[in-house]
Design an enzyme around this catalytic site. Sequence first.
Site, short mmCIF file in Angstrom:
data_model
loop_
_atom_site.label_atom_id
_atom_site.label_comp_id
_atom_site.label_asym_id
_atom_site.label_seq_id
_atom_site.Cartn_x
_atom_site.Cartn_y
_atom_site.Cartn_z
N SER A 3 60.99 46.19 67.06
CA SER A 3 61.15 46.53 65.64
C SER A 3 59.86 46.38 64.85
O SER A 3 59.04 45.49 65.12
CB SER A 3 62.21 45.61 65.03
OG SER A 3 62.22 45.69 63.62
N GLU B 231 59.73 45.17 62.05
CA GLU B 231 59.79 43.89 61.34
C GLU B 231 58.95 42.82 62.04
O GLU B 231 58.57 41.82 61.41
CB GLU B 231 61.24 43.42 61.24
CG GLU B 231 62.10 44.21 60.28
CD GLU B 231 61.76 43.95 58.81
OE1 GLU B 231 61.24 42.85 58.51
OE2 GLU B 231 62.01 44.84 57.98
N TYR C 57 65.25 37.30 62.41
CA TYR C 57 65.42 38.56 63.14
C TYR C 57 64.10 38.98 63.77
O TYR C 57 64.04 39.29 64.97
CB TYR C 57 65.92 39.65 62.20
CG TYR C 57 65.85 41.03 62.81
CD1 TYR C 57 66.81 41.45 63.73
CD2 TYR C 57 64.82 41.91 62.48
CE1 TYR C 57 66.74 42.72 64.30
CE2 TYR C 57 64.75 43.17 63.04
CZ TYR C 57 65.71 43.57 63.96
OH TYR C 57 65.62 44.83 64.54
#
Length: 348
Positions: free
Chosen positions: A132, A134, A155
């Site tokens: 990801s 992120e 996460y």
Amino acid sequence: MKLKRALVTGITGQDGSYLARLLLKKGYEVHGIIRRSSSFNTARIEDLYRDPHDPGAALRLYFGDMTDAGSLSRVLRETKPDEVYNLAAQSHVRVSFDIPEFTRNTNGAGTRSLLQAIVENGLKPKFYQASSSEQFGNSPVPQNEQTPFNPQSPYAESKVEAFETTQQYRKKYSLFACNGILFNHESEQRGETFVTRKITRAATRIKLKLQDTLYLGNLEAKRDWGYAPEYVEAMWQILQQDRPDDYVIATGETHSVREFMEEAFGLLDLDWKKHVKIDPKYFRPAEVDLLIGDSSKARKQFDWKPKVTFRKLVRLMVKADLELAERDFHAKNFRKQNPRQPAEVKSR
């Protein structure tokens, strides 16, 4: 000729459902892992699913969980896949602050369990790990495969763990294991708790007066938004390369949540300022302000490039949600015009 066999975790999610369709179209036999639930959670793939006992079924589903290593090993033994796509995750960034341990166990430790089960069963499938954007956090932009990670949420931390685990198994066991670092990708199938779908769903319902207010958090966060069906094509392409590697998949453009909201409400001739309220509970404890991906490597290696523009993406999502809102509108009016008496249950 023997069909290629793929195993997809997270097959009931946005990406999993699009990937299943893509693989079936390419002639694969597709196997998916789903979690046992008291409610049906296969709506996105219902039209693809057939009786698993049917020898001609091209899509088969198995109960399993990323936090249950035994179930992963069992499914691998039964399916013996040529390709494994690990898309399962606790994928909501804001929620990961509330359930960090579950997020880590599912995303980080779960990936290790899946890879270890592959090794222990003596299998050699090509392996795709859904990484990801992120993971980059507030690293300098644009972000590519060489940009250092700077995770700002449980996460993101769990995804960094899964990324590094995938690289470790590639080196230690010579697995064809790859990471696809995908930047935000949306679609008509996006989950309703994610900000883009939350906006398009609310805007269309406000248009039809099914609701009046939309609550949001940080409107200034900027993201690199693409179209999910194009991104799952990149997943498949990554596993078709001659050697395993890691790739950033992104549009190279960034837009704020405010821009997405303005575009969605504008398509419906609505003034968002009359309907949108800011609620502090939707702010993250640690925000990622800006994400822009540099997918030059993927574009050069296998000629991947996005075709759906930001505006077209918003338009597609608004159109699909408007159709859903219209169904709710007509159903609501039908119930008003045709009230039914409550059914009586006879006592014995």
